[in-house]
Each structure stands twice: as C-alpha cells, then as structure tokens.
Design an enzyme around this catalytic site. Structure first.
Site, mmCIF file in Angstrom:
data_model
loop_
_atom_site.group_PDB
_atom_site.id
_atom_site.type_symbol
_atom_site.label_atom_id
_atom_site.label_comp_id
_atom_site.label_asym_id
_atom_site.label_seq_id
_atom_site.Cartn_x
_atom_site.Cartn_y
_atom_site.Cartn_z
ATOM 1 N N TYR A 390 0.768 -1.261 0.064
ATOM 2 C CA TYR A 390 0.117 -0.015 -0.184
ATOM 3 C C TYR A 390 0.753 1.188 0.116
ATOM 4 O O TYR A 390 0.823 2.044 -0.752
ATOM 5 C CB TYR A 390 -1.196 -0.093 1.222
ATOM 6 C CG TYR A 390 -1.205 1.299 1.518
ATOM 7 C CD1 TYR A 390 -2.180 2.105 1.095
ATOM 8 C CD2 TYR A 390 -1.171 1.662 2.999
ATOM 9 C CE1 TYR A 390 -2.596 3.410 1.494
ATOM 10 C CE2 TYR A 390 -1.587 2.792 3.544
ATOM 11 C CZ TYR A 390 -2.341 3.851 2.841
ATOM 12 O OH TYR A 390 -2.865 4.849 3.208
ATOM 13 N N ALA A 393 2.675 1.722 -3.346
ATOM 14 C CA ALA A 393 1.935 2.016 -4.359
ATOM 15 C C ALA A 393 1.432 3.374 -4.466
ATOM 16 O O ALA A 393 1.315 4.053 -5.487
ATOM 17 C CB ALA A 393 0.672 0.938 -4.449
ATOM 18 N N CYS A 394 1.037 3.713 -3.181
ATOM 19 C CA CYS A 394 0.480 5.060 -3.052
ATOM 20 C C CYS A 394 1.817 6.378 -3.295
ATOM 21 O O CYS A 394 1.418 7.173 -3.971
ATOM 22 C CB CYS A 394 -0.036 5.425 -1.577
ATOM 23 S SG CYS A 394 -1.384 4.762 -1.308
ATOM 24 N N ARG A 395 2.938 5.919 -3.087
ATOM 25 C CA ARG A 395 4.280 6.649 -3.366
ATOM 26 C C ARG A 395 4.195 6.697 -4.980
ATOM 27 O O ARG A 395 4.321 7.955 -5.360
ATOM 28 C CB ARG A 395 5.139 6.134 -2.854
ATOM 29 C CG ARG A 395 6.496 6.891 -3.133
ATOM 30 C CD ARG A 395 7.775 6.356 -2.561
ATOM 31 N NE ARG A 395 8.899 6.811 -3.147
ATOM 32 C CZ ARG A 395 10.214 6.426 -2.806
ATOM 33 N NH1 ARG A 395 10.423 5.098 -2.093
ATOM 34 N NH2 ARG A 395 11.466 7.092 -3.281
ATOM 35 N N PHE A 398 1.364 9.224 -6.221
ATOM 36 C CA PHE A 398 1.721 10.944 -6.234
ATOM 37 C C PHE A 398 2.756 11.268 -7.028
ATOM 38 O O PHE A 398 2.727 12.436 -7.473
ATOM 39 C CB PHE A 398 2.094 10.948 -4.665
ATOM 40 C CG PHE A 398 1.103 11.119 -3.670
ATOM 41 C CD1 PHE A 398 -0.022 12.186 -3.890
ATOM 42 C CD2 PHE A 398 0.517 10.239 -2.936
ATOM 43 C CE1 PHE A 398 -0.770 12.428 -2.871
ATOM 44 C CE2 PHE A 398 -0.565 10.084 -1.957
ATOM 45 C CZ PHE A 398 -1.280 11.378 -1.918
#
Length: 429
Positions: A390, A393-395, A398
């Site tokens: 998580y 993937a979020c990094r 952005f």
C-alpha cells in the site's frame, strides 16, 4: 503439443497475451512456464493453482493482492516492507490490454474452467461495498465508525513503527530534500498553524485529529486551547496519554467523538487534516456547513486532504477499498473549493503538496522495512505485507500525479464582509 492438449496454454502464455509490450520483470509459474527478462532483479512467481484462481476471478489489482497476501504469489528481489521498485516498474512499464471476448474465452478454456471458482478472500479483506449495508448506509455514522475502526485501530504500536515519534499519518511538508520525516511533520503542523494565524488564548478545533499531533503542536507551540475529535478509540487513548506526558492537559484535549457531535461553537480556527477523504463527497455540503457554523466571524478553516488531479468522482480502487480505506472517496481541489464556497466560506489560498506526500510515503516505507520483524510480530505477516504494498503503490501514485494533496485555506466573513485577513499572506513558505 499433442492433439489432446491443443487447447491448453501455459500461464506465462496467458499473461503475455494480455501484455503486448512484454513483461518488465521475470515471471514464472507452478506449471513450469516463464516469461520476461531472465536477468531482471525482480522475480514474480505464481506458486499455486489457488493463486491462479484469485487472479482469474478478480482481474486487476484485487486478484493479485489476494494471491500475494495468501502467499500464492511470491516476489523475490525486493523487501516486502518496501516494494517500491516493483510498484514503480509495474505502474510505469507494465501495460495490459483488454482481451476480446474470443481471446478471454481461449485463455480461460486453455487454463481450465475449474479456476473460475473463486477461493475465499484473505481474512484481512473488508467486505465489498454492497455487503456493508449491515453497517448502515454509506457514510452513515455507524458505517463511518466501522470503516475508521478497520483502518486506524490496527495497532498503535504498529503505527508507531511506521510513522515514527510524531505519530502523524498525513502528508508532511519538507523544507528541503535533506529534512528528516520528523522535521517535515513539525513543519506541516507549523505551516497549518501559521496559515490559521494561531495566537495564544485562541480556541482551535481539529476534526479527525488522529493521534493528536496538531492539537499538541498548537497547544505547545502557540498556547492555543485545542480540542481534537476522532472516531478511533485507539487514537483517542494514545493521544490522551501523549497530552498527559507532555503536560498539556490545561490546553489540549482529544475526544473519541464524531465531529458532527461537537457542541461547542465560536472557535477561532478549525483544522481538518486528512478527514475529507472519509466523509463522502455527497456529504461535503453538510460538512462545510457544520464547520462554518462552529467558527466565529473572522475564523479560519484549513482543509488538508488527498485529491485527484481532476474533479470527477472516482473510486479509490478495489485494493484500497477492501484492505485500506473502506468507503474512501477522492475528487479534485476544484470540487472541494466549490463546496466550501457554496457553504458560505471565502477561500483565500490553496496549494498542492503532491511531491511532499511522495517523500512522506517513502519515509514511512523505510520505517516499515527497518522495523519489519517487530511489525510482523505485532500484526502478522499478511497484514505487514499489505501495508508494504500500500505505501509503495501510493508513493508511485503521487509521483505519477494520479493523486495530489491540497491545502485549502478559507475564512468565515463577518456581517460587514470583513475577512480579518491581511493584505498579503503572512505564513511564509
């Protein structure tokens, strides 16, 4: 291939059929097939038939996540607490095409119809949206409380390992690339305080206060009487202990409470840091209306939230919805500003901190990797793996401008339309 096996295809053949540009990593499967560059530092191995069933019955990220969480999809060449290179490679260089009905039929027939029976999902997975109705209508108080419990009440110790001493689970503001995570989180809280123009003796309401970071910063650094509210009992308990430990009981308080149940009014300022993502876009009018009602004339609101680069409503995706943020909704800063204005706020300033969130997520991933053994002991290997995936993937999200982070500063005008605002901003960078 014999005539009797003429319709069979290997797992690697099926995968390459839907990835026309090829695989950017090495892939192998339990049937002995392989694809992708042999010298790739990343090696993905589908180890079981159950894993194939997960992928076939939940195409996209959900099926792969299920297989990975259950141990049916193994990945070598990366640390499970920080699989950033894998996520960057997949999101930037792996391109799928949608098969035609005839192609999909050929693939499924070749792999075997038996794999279309979905295995039970991992126990860490939350119910799909349509099955959450027992918790109430979407974004009802009962269902919001359940969603917050699913994400934030994992373990305070687990969050300490990831977030570090600040216990701050929102985007930091990096004064430089060399700044530490703690320095950047301090700068974020201070930027919010400066934008709100906090002064000694004023009253601050922090909605969705988490572990009380903003409440404690405002009380400690600005002499403000600060009230924070959160729907997480674990957060409220941790925050109360931190307030007592720092000797701030005379100024700071955190309540286990829905923000809609705050009775006090005439606050000088309100901060909302990471709450808007949880309340539901259809609830924006009542959300901003409630906050406006709780401010005194001339009072300021700072809304800090994850956004989309456009103003269309889009799902957070099956993985995020089932494993991380149930019922989360994102839209663009334009929609947030519009709803704030329609509620009666005058918007005075906004800025996008997208790159800062990528840096923040990278620091959290490094913390998880550094404390991996303790994290696994605290929450179990599958949950720790979910968080590694998580955060990474979020990094990338952005970095790719799939998501943004906006701060919107607004004010409640007095009866004379006086914003009690300086001619130019005073908070600096």
């Amino acid at each position: 291939m014999t005539a009797t096996l003429a319709t069979q295809i290997s797992i690697a053949q099926a995968l390459t059929a839907v990835t026309p540009d090829g695989l950017p990593f090495r892939f192998t499967a339990y049937d002995g097939s392989a694809a992708g560059p042999e010298d790739s530092p990343i090696h993905m191995h589908l180890a079981t038939e159950r894993g194939l069933s997960y992928v076939l019955t939940a195409p996209g990220d959900l099926g792969m996540v299920r297989a990975y969480v259950q141990g049916d999809l193994e990945i070598e060449g990366m640390h499970p607490g920080n699989p950033y290179e894998l996520m960057r490679t997949m999101l930037n260089h792996l391109h799928f095409k949608r098969p035609t009905p005839a192609e999909a039929l050929r693939i499924v027939r070749g792999l075997g119809w038996s794999h279309l029976k979905p295995p039970p999902p991992p126990p860490q997975e939350h119910l799909p949206k349509w099955r959450r109705t027992f918790e109430g209508l979407r974004h009802s108080r009962t269902r919001d409380k359940a969603a917050i419990h699913h994400h934030y009440d994992v373990s305070n110790r687990f969050y300490e390992l990831i977030l570090g001493p600040s216990m701050t689970y929102t985007c930091a503001v990096y004064p430089s690339h060399e700044a530490s995570l703690e320095q950047a989180q301090h700068e974020k809280y201070d930027l919010v305080a400066r934008k709100l123009d906090l002064q000694p003796g004023q009253r601050l309401l922090d909605v969705g206060c988490g572990w009380g970071g903003m409440v404690r910063h405002a009380a400690r650094e600005y002499g403000v009487r600060a009230l924070g509210v959160t729907l997480s009992a674990a957060q409220a308990e941790w925050a109360a202990q931190a307030i007592k430990r720092e000797g701030l009981e005379h100024l700071a308080e955190v309540r286990f409470l829905d923000y809609r149940d705050v009775d006090e009014r005439d606050f000088d300022a309100i901060s909302s840091i990471g709450l808007t993502e949880h309340i539901g876009i259809r609830n924006y009018p009542s959300y901003f209306g409630f906050l406006l009602d709780r401010l005194k004339p001339g009072g300021r609101l700072l809304n800090h939230s994850i956004t989309r680069p456009d103003n269309r409503l889009r799902s957070t995706g099956a993985f995020i919805d089932r494993y991380i943020f149930p019922d989360g909704e994102l839209t663009g800063s334009g929609r947030i500003i519009t709803e704030a204005q329609d509620a009666g706020f005058e918007v005075r300033h906004e800025e996008n901190l997208r790159e800062h969130y990528a840096l923040t997520l990278g620091a959290w991933s490094e913390n998880l990797q550094a404390h991996w053994d303790e994290a696994v002991a605290e929450v179990g290997y599958p949950t720790a793996k979910i968080w590694g995936l998580y955060l990474a993937a979020c990094r990338v999200g952005f970095e790719r401008n799939n998501t943004q982070l906006h701060q919107v500063l607004a004010v409640k005008l007095d009866d004379q339309a006086n914003a009690h605002f300086p001619l130019r901003p005073t908070w600096g960078s």
